[in-house]
Design an enzyme around this catalytic site. Structure first.
Site: not given
Ligand code: 5GP
Ligand code: ZN
Length: 113
Positions: A4, A46, A99, A101
């Site tokens: 992960c 996690h 997570h 945002h």
């Molecule tokens: P989701 O689409 O799951 O709601 O959001 C995942 C977020 O994680 C996306 O906005 C993506 O840009 C960010 N993200 C994915 N991998 C990484 C990483 O390795 N580092 C950082 N800083 N952000 C990540």
């Molecule tokens: Zn995790």
């Protein structure tokens, strides 16, 4: 979860642009920002998604919301931000570690956008 990416960020295996960290949560800048400020706040433990929140792990979610408010205040956007959680692929979840945002610095449309 050994594969992960957010677990790896949480345990320091992958370096990141950190905004805040304590024993249970970490906040860092999103690598693909969708707003002038776009920070992710995650539990270090996690939890796969919001649908996995239950009585035994919800305290960290309350703490995450304290941290969201603290980051917003410290950066002067306490009355101007959006918090987003995507749960499941159809809702846009791409990383399967809980997570939130934290986004600010532009106008947001509703619904979505
Ligand atoms: P989701 O689409 O799951 O709601 O959001 C995942 C977020 O994680 C996306 O906005 C993506 O840009 C960010 N993200 C994915 N991998 C990484 C990483 O390795 N580092 C950082 N800083 N952000 C990540
Ligand atoms: Zn995790």
């Amino acid at each position: 979860m050994s594969d992960c990416i957010f677990c790896k960020i949480a345990n320091g295996e992958i370096p990141t642009n950190k905004v805040y960290e304590d024993d249970t949560v970490i906040a860092f800048h999103d690598m693909d920002p969708q707003a002038p400020t776009h920070i992710l706040v995650i539990p270090k433990a996690h939890i796969a998604s919001a649908s996995e929140i239950n009585a035994s792990n919800s305290a960290v979610v309350a703490h995450i919301f304290e941290v969201l408010a603290k980051i917003a205040k410290e950066n002067g956007f306490e009355n101007d931000f959006r918090v987003v959680n995507n749960c499941g692929a159809r809702a846009g979840q791409t990383v399967h570690h809980l997570h939130f945002h934290l986004m600010s610095g532009r106008e947001f449309t509703w619904p979505a956008g």
